[in-house]
Design an enzyme around this catalytic site. Structure first.
Site, PDB file in Angstrom:
ATOM      1  N   SER A 154      -3.115  11.321  -1.223  1.00 24.00           N
ATOM      2  CA  SER A 154      -2.329  10.153  -0.805  1.00 24.00           C
ATOM      3  C   SER A 154      -2.766   9.679   0.585  1.00 24.00           C
ATOM      4  CB  SER A 154      -0.836  10.474  -0.808  1.00 24.00           C
ATOM      5  OG  SER A 154      -0.547  11.452   0.167  1.00 24.00           O
ATOM      6  N   HIS A 188      -0.214  17.003   3.743  1.00 24.78           N
ATOM      7  CA  HIS A 188      -1.395  17.677   4.282  1.00 24.78           C
ATOM      8  C   HIS A 188      -1.000  19.078   4.774  1.00 24.78           C
ATOM      9  CE1 HIS A 188      -3.360  13.926   3.968  1.00 24.78           C
ATOM     10  NE2 HIS A 188      -3.417  13.555   5.236  1.00 24.78           N
ATOM     11  N   LYS A 212     -11.152  12.549  14.987  1.00 26.02           N
ATOM     12  CA  LYS A 212      -9.798  12.104  15.362  1.00 26.02           C
ATOM     13  C   LYS A 212      -8.982  13.335  15.762  1.00 26.02           C
ATOM     14  CE  LYS A 212      -9.871   8.605  11.728  1.00 26.02           C
ATOM     15  NZ  LYS A 212      -9.412   8.358  10.348  1.00 26.02           N
ATOM     16  N   CYS A 255      -2.638  10.917  10.628  1.00 27.24           N
ATOM     17  CA  CYS A 255      -1.614  11.766   9.988  1.00 27.24           C
ATOM     18  C   CYS A 255      -1.820  13.254  10.285  1.00 27.24           C
ATOM     19  CB  CYS A 255      -1.599  11.518   8.486  1.00 27.24           C
ATOM     20  SG  CYS A 255      -3.223  11.321   7.745  1.00 27.24           S
ATOM     21  N   GLY A 278       0.820  -1.223   0.000  1.00 29.48           N
ATOM     22  CA  GLY A 278       0.000   0.000   0.000  1.00 29.48           C
ATOM     23  C   GLY A 278       0.846   1.262   0.000  1.00 29.48           C
ATOM     24  N   SER A 280      -2.326 -10.215  -2.992  1.00 28.32           N
ATOM     25  CA  SER A 280      -0.914  -9.902  -3.287  1.00 28.32           C
ATOM     26  C   SER A 280       0.050 -11.011  -2.881  1.00 28.32           C
ATOM     27  CB  SER A 280      -0.513  -8.623  -2.540  1.00 28.32           C
ATOM     28  OG  SER A 280      -1.367  -7.570  -2.879  1.00 28.32           O
TER      29      SER A 280
END
Ligand code: NAP
Length: 329
Positions: free
Chosen positions: A156, A234, A205, A126, A10, A38
């Protein structure tokens, strides 16, 4: 160290392999893990090929540490199985972050909470990581009351499928959609799913994770999370009200002395953080530092970081490095 990278195929997993190699992580055996789709594929690490294995095989190989970035459901089901086999799991999903029995760690801020008994450790979201990296030193000095954050998040952050959607739109190709609308030339006030209170899960979050990381519920965070067609990182517009007043020069000095934070702030030279500069870097960049002239003791700033590096892979690997350095695994 025998290291399993769960979700190795990923977006985060790929960066995880890159960062492990760059930092010369003390790895003696790599176990790349992904879904059944995979299994058998080849992953390259430091010039050597490794075959992707499934989760059950990976548990049986008893890795010392498993770095998870394969979604919340995979973590909920499989992290405990690795932990039972004696593996320490550092998890990138939201599965364990708000579990009272699990630590939520940004190494520069609260790695000292970790002990040998922590077998599943959560990596924050993130957008939370870059936010708290800048807020933590300011909170310590001036005491935060309230934070209002609006995010401008990279595709992303949604994963491989979303990056493909943007690439397809740019190339004029019809393809699978990761979002309910086009993302090119657009802004979606919709990151992760909507909750009953009208906020998205991403916004909640941002509201809850900083309190847990800073071990303090005396301040509040109100968030709006927006997806935009960038890929490098970001960005966040952040308004912080403190109990105590500050000097802008002291704020800049404090942030520039904070490990992992870089101040880019000079309006004379048009110097400010941007995703194209933050891309592929581990630091958190802060700029546009200015006083909110409408309210006392209040600061505005702009924070940018690569969501796949400090927002995910790098933070996870820093946690694993801390565990090793302190003999906790
Ligand atoms: N992207 C970010 O900025 C970011 C930041 C922080 C945290 N995260 C979190 O990290 C996780 C992964 O995000 P991503 O952006 O890397 O997503 P992604 O690009 O879609 O990759 C998902 C990875 O998980 C694997 N996977 C999916 N279902 C699985 C299953 N049932 N069993 C085993 N492996 C499975 C996939 O394997 P296949 O290739 O075989 O499908 C792939 O390797 C998510 O939990 C996300 O919330 C992402």
């Amino acid at each position: 160290m025998k290291v399993a990278v769960v979700g190795a195929t990923g977006m985060v997993g790929e960066v995880m392999l890159k960062v492990l190699a760059e930092r010369n992580f003390p790895l003696t055996e790599l176990i790349p893990v992904a879904s059944e789709r995979s299994v058998g594929k080849t992953i390259s690490y430091k010039g050597q090929d490794y075959k992707v294995v499934g989760l059950a095989d990976a548990v049986a190989m008893k890795p010392d540490v498993a770095l998870f970035s394969a979604g919340g459901d995979t973590s909920l089901e499989w992290a405990p199985k690795f932990a039972e086999a004696g593996t320490t799991v550092v998890d990138n999903s939201s599965a364990w972050r708000m579990d009272a029995t699990k630590k939520l760690i940004v190494p520069e801020i609260n790695a000292n909470e970790l002990t040998k008994d922590d077998k599943i450790i959560a990596n924050p979201n993130c957008s939370t990581i870059q936010l708290v990296m800048a807020l933590a030193p300011l909170h310590k000095k001036y005491t935060m009351k309230r934070v209002v954050v609006s995010t401008y998040q990279s595709v992303s952050g949604t994963g491989v499928k979303a990056v493909k959607q943007l690439e397809n739109e740019i190339a004029g190709i019809e393809g699978e959609m990761a979002y309910p609308y086009p993302i090119g030339r657009n802004a979606l006030p919709h990151c992760d799913v909507f909750l009953d209170n009208g906020y998205t899960k991403e916004e909640m979050k941002l509201a809850k994770e900083p309190q847990k990381i800073l071990n303090d519920t005396s301040f509040s965070v109100s968030a709006t999370a927006v997806r935009i067609p960038t890929a490098g990182g970001h960005s966040e517009s952040v308004n912080v009200e403190f109990e105590n007043d500050f000097e802008l020069a002291d704020v800049r000095k404090l942030l520039s002395e904070t490990p992992g934070v870089v101040v880019q702030d000079n309006t004379d030279t048009n110097t400010y953080p941007m995703p194209i500069y933050a891309h592929d870097k581990d630091d958190v960049f802060v700029g546009r530092i200015r006083r909110d002239e409408t309210q006392k003791n209040t600061l505005n700033m702009w924070i940018v970081a690569d969501n796949l590096r400090k927002g995910a892979a790098t933070n996870t690997i820093q946690i694993a490095e801390y565990l090793i350095a302190n003999k906790l695994i």
